[in-house]
Design a protein around this motif. Sequence first.
Motif, mmCIF file in Angstrom:
data_model
loop_
_atom_site.group_PDB
_atom_site.id
_atom_site.type_symbol
_atom_site.label_atom_id
_atom_site.label_comp_id
_atom_site.label_asym_id
_atom_site.label_seq_id
_atom_site.Cartn_x
_atom_site.Cartn_y
_atom_site.Cartn_z
ATOM 1 N N SER A 119 0.815 -1.212 0.000
ATOM 2 C CA SER A 119 0.000 0.000 0.000
ATOM 3 C C SER A 119 0.847 1.259 0.000
ATOM 4 O O SER A 119 0.316 2.362 -0.022
ATOM 5 C CB SER A 119 -0.932 0.006 1.222
ATOM 6 O OG SER A 119 -0.174 -0.042 2.423
ATOM 7 N N GLU A 120 2.173 1.128 0.016
ATOM 8 C CA GLU A 120 3.057 2.296 0.056
ATOM 9 C C GLU A 120 4.342 2.021 -0.740
ATOM 10 O O GLU A 120 5.436 1.984 -0.171
ATOM 11 C CB GLU A 120 3.379 2.686 1.501
ATOM 12 C CG GLU A 120 3.899 1.556 2.376
ATOM 13 C CD GLU A 120 4.399 2.042 3.729
ATOM 14 O OE1 GLU A 120 4.027 3.159 4.140
ATOM 15 O OE2 GLU A 120 5.181 1.306 4.350
ATOM 16 N N VAL A 121 4.228 1.866 -2.028
ATOM 17 C CA VAL A 121 5.365 1.505 -2.867
ATOM 18 C C VAL A 121 6.469 2.552 -2.798
ATOM 19 O O VAL A 121 7.661 2.222 -2.699
ATOM 20 C CB VAL A 121 4.919 1.294 -4.327
ATOM 21 C CG1 VAL A 121 6.114 1.018 -5.225
ATOM 22 C CG2 VAL A 121 3.920 0.143 -4.416
ATOM 23 N N ASP A 122 6.107 3.827 -2.854
ATOM 24 C CA ASP A 122 7.121 4.889 -2.816
ATOM 25 C C ASP A 122 7.911 4.854 -1.516
ATOM 26 O O ASP A 122 9.139 5.061 -1.510
ATOM 27 C CB ASP A 122 6.461 6.259 -2.996
ATOM 28 C CG ASP A 122 5.902 6.453 -4.400
ATOM 29 O OD1 ASP A 122 6.388 5.774 -5.324
ATOM 30 O OD2 ASP A 122 4.976 7.274 -4.569
ATOM 31 N N ALA A 123 7.245 4.596 -0.408
ATOM 32 C CA ALA A 123 7.935 4.529 0.878
ATOM 33 C C ALA A 123 8.876 3.326 0.926
ATOM 34 O O ALA A 123 9.973 3.398 1.495
ATOM 35 C CB ALA A 123 6.914 4.443 2.011
ATOM 36 N N VAL A 124 8.451 2.201 0.320
ATOM 37 C CA VAL A 124 9.322 1.024 0.252
ATOM 38 C C VAL A 124 10.585 1.365 -0.532
ATOM 39 O O VAL A 124 11.698 0.999 -0.130
ATOM 40 C CB VAL A 124 8.589 -0.167 -0.392
ATOM 41 C CG1 VAL A 124 9.559 -1.331 -0.614
ATOM 42 C CG2 VAL A 124 7.427 -0.614 0.474
ATOM 43 N N ALA A 125 10.425 2.069 -1.653
ATOM 44 C CA ALA A 125 11.585 2.459 -2.462
ATOM 45 C C ALA A 125 12.551 3.325 -1.658
ATOM 46 O O ALA A 125 13.774 3.125 -1.708
ATOM 47 C CB ALA A 125 11.120 3.188 -3.717
ATOM 48 N N SER A 126 12.018 4.264 -0.909
ATOM 49 C CA SER A 126 12.869 5.151 -0.099
ATOM 50 C C SER A 126 13.612 4.361 0.973
ATOM 51 O O SER A 126 14.814 4.568 1.194
ATOM 52 C CB SER A 126 12.014 6.242 0.553
ATOM 53 O OG SER A 126 11.414 7.062 -0.425
ATOM 54 N N ARG A 127 12.917 3.451 1.628
ATOM 55 C CA ARG A 127 13.565 2.655 2.680
ATOM 56 C C ARG A 127 14.620 1.728 2.089
ATOM 57 O O ARG A 127 15.688 1.528 2.683
ATOM 58 C CB ARG A 127 12.518 1.854 3.446
ATOM 59 C CG ARG A 127 11.534 2.702 4.239
ATOM 60 C CD ARG A 127 10.754 1.860 5.240
ATOM 61 N NE ARG A 127 9.906 0.853 4.628
ATOM 62 C CZ ARG A 127 8.611 0.995 4.395
ATOM 63 N NH1 ARG A 127 8.008 2.146 4.696
ATOM 64 N NH2 ARG A 127 7.897 0.009 3.869
ATOM 65 N N ALA A 128 14.331 1.149 0.919
ATOM 66 C CA ALA A 128 15.298 0.257 0.287
ATOM 67 C C ALA A 128 16.598 0.996 -0.039
ATOM 68 O O ALA A 128 17.699 0.506 0.247
ATOM 69 C CB ALA A 128 14.697 -0.348 -0.977
ATOM 70 N N ARG A 129 16.461 2.160 -0.621
ATOM 71 C CA ARG A 129 17.662 2.937 -0.969
ATOM 72 C C ARG A 129 18.412 3.378 0.283
ATOM 73 O O ARG A 129 19.647 3.390 0.310
ATOM 74 C CB ARG A 129 17.263 4.134 -1.822
ATOM 75 C CG ARG A 129 16.695 3.732 -3.192
ATOM 76 C CD ARG A 129 16.424 4.930 -4.075
ATOM 77 N NE ARG A 129 15.919 4.529 -5.383
ATOM 78 C CZ ARG A 129 14.650 4.673 -5.769
ATOM 79 N NH1 ARG A 129 13.761 5.243 -4.947
ATOM 80 N NH2 ARG A 129 14.267 4.267 -6.976
ATOM 81 N N ALA A 130 17.680 3.741 1.332
ATOM 82 C CA ALA A 130 18.315 4.165 2.574
ATOM 83 C C ALA A 130 19.120 3.039 3.210
ATOM 84 O O ALA A 130 20.126 3.295 3.883
ATOM 85 C CB ALA A 130 17.260 4.677 3.546
ATOM 86 N N HIS A 131 18.695 1.798 2.995
ATOM 87 C CA HIS A 131 19.413 0.642 3.547
ATOM 88 C C HIS A 131 20.424 0.058 2.567
ATOM 89 O O HIS A 131 21.031 -0.983 2.837
ATOM 90 C CB HIS A 131 18.419 -0.449 3.953
ATOM 91 C CG HIS A 131 17.737 -0.184 5.259
ATOM 92 N ND1 HIS A 131 16.625 0.642 5.366
ATOM 93 C CD2 HIS A 131 18.007 -0.624 6.520
ATOM 94 C CE1 HIS A 131 16.228 0.681 6.632
ATOM 95 N NE2 HIS A 131 17.043 -0.077 7.350
ATOM 96 N N GLY A 132 20.588 0.702 1.414
ATOM 97 C CA GLY A 132 21.612 0.277 0.468
ATOM 98 C C GLY A 132 21.217 -0.823 -0.486
ATOM 99 O O GLY A 132 22.083 -1.435 -1.116
ATOM 100 N N PHE A 133 19.921 -1.086 -0.641
ATOM 101 C CA PHE A 133 19.471 -2.108 -1.583
ATOM 102 C C PHE A 133 19.194 -1.481 -2.951
ATOM 103 O O PHE A 133 18.581 -0.411 -3.036
ATOM 104 C CB PHE A 133 18.199 -2.786 -1.070
ATOM 105 C CG PHE A 133 18.400 -3.581 0.183
ATOM 106 C CD1 PHE A 133 19.083 -4.797 0.157
ATOM 107 C CD2 PHE A 133 17.928 -3.116 1.405
ATOM 108 C CE1 PHE A 133 19.284 -5.526 1.314
ATOM 109 C CE2 PHE A 133 18.121 -3.840 2.563
ATOM 110 C CZ PHE A 133 18.803 -5.049 2.525
ATOM 111 N N ALA A 134 19.643 -2.154 -3.999
ATOM 112 C CA ALA A 134 19.412 -1.665 -5.357
ATOM 113 C C ALA A 134 17.912 -1.651 -5.641
ATOM 114 O O ALA A 134 17.220 -2.651 -5.439
ATOM 115 C CB ALA A 134 20.132 -2.555 -6.365
ATOM 116 N N CYS A 135 17.425 -0.516 -6.128
ATOM 117 C CA CYS A 135 15.993 -0.343 -6.349
ATOM 118 C C CYS A 135 15.780 0.360 -7.687
ATOM 119 O O CYS A 135 16.373 1.410 -7.949
ATOM 120 C CB CYS A 135 15.384 0.483 -5.216
ATOM 121 S SG CYS A 135 13.615 0.763 -5.367
#
Length: 359
Positions: A119-135
């Motif tokens: 329900s929050e794809v944009d927030a998932v993208a932000s968290r992934a990048r913040a933790h260093g995961f390729a997105c």
Amino acid sequence: LKAGCRPRPSAYTHRTCGAREVVALDRAASWHPKAMDATPTHFLLLEHVNINIPDRDAATTFYVDVLGARLNSNSTNYRQVHVNLGLSQFHLLTERSIRAGDAVTVPQRWSGRLELLSSEVDAVASRARAHGFACTELHGDTDGPSIQIEGPWGNFFVIRHASASAVQAILAAGGHADGTSTLVGLSRAVLMVRPGHARRVAAFYRETMKVEVAESKGRVVVPFAPGPGLPSQSLVFEESDDAPPADAYDMEESAAVHIAVYLSDGKAFSEAYKRVDARGLVFVNERFEGGPLEFSSAHTLEEPRNPAASSASRTLWTLQPVSSEWSSNTKCAAPPTRAFRSERARPRLGRTERRRAPH
């Protein structure tokens, strides 16, 4: 079952490069005569994906903190982490077997991609990048934003937008203990297979499991029907030159993942079991022997029917079809009448895993 027996040759069998299929049954709810009338033409639910992990903290950070799954405190323990995403789960094991208690040292990798609903794809993208995961942002999805993330240990996830109506239907259905968070569904599991193997996969599901199959050149889709208003699910096999070898599950610990699916009633399960058994493809998982009752396995089709074997809480038993040519891993379960009420109201799932077929 039939330990050491060589699987009978069959035009329908095919090893699918890594994933393994598991079969389960609710013995309390599904053997009532009225429950045996209907034979479904589809799987009911793609219930979980099991991936062994060497680091529970890293896995929890990714699946819970980044993706937005909900930690299931009811079934998470010293040897496994379970996280909820709507009616489905990820089972993340840190020990390979119950009796041996041997720690996972080789991380497992899903050969393909796992497509999830949030329900929050944009927030998932932000968290992934913040933790260093390729997105990577994906384009062309008319339902809303979608992204692809490379998670720990080389597993790929596609996160798609879940509509408000889909979220509402999932929440209304109930699900596992501790509920769900913003990661609300497992919509598609895509597994790569070697070129020329898709037609055999299709034949197995169509002829042995007796479920609907959509087949095109180099691609097989096994659809699920979770229920009215709930998002659809599918298990997809795609031919690729990059797919692991056909015997990867038996030969490579990193490829020994499995999934679990439900069948909708006891008759469908019993008939599927008999067809698989007739081909000599049923094996009992040894890795889960010696554990608590809810994780034990039946050794015959009759055991779940025996009232003396029943406990106060309903349990599932699991069996696994496998041959030297086929190894896709699905748990086919007959859930209770009110299957999606809560994890405490539902039986917990036992599991099966491979025993290598002799050659």
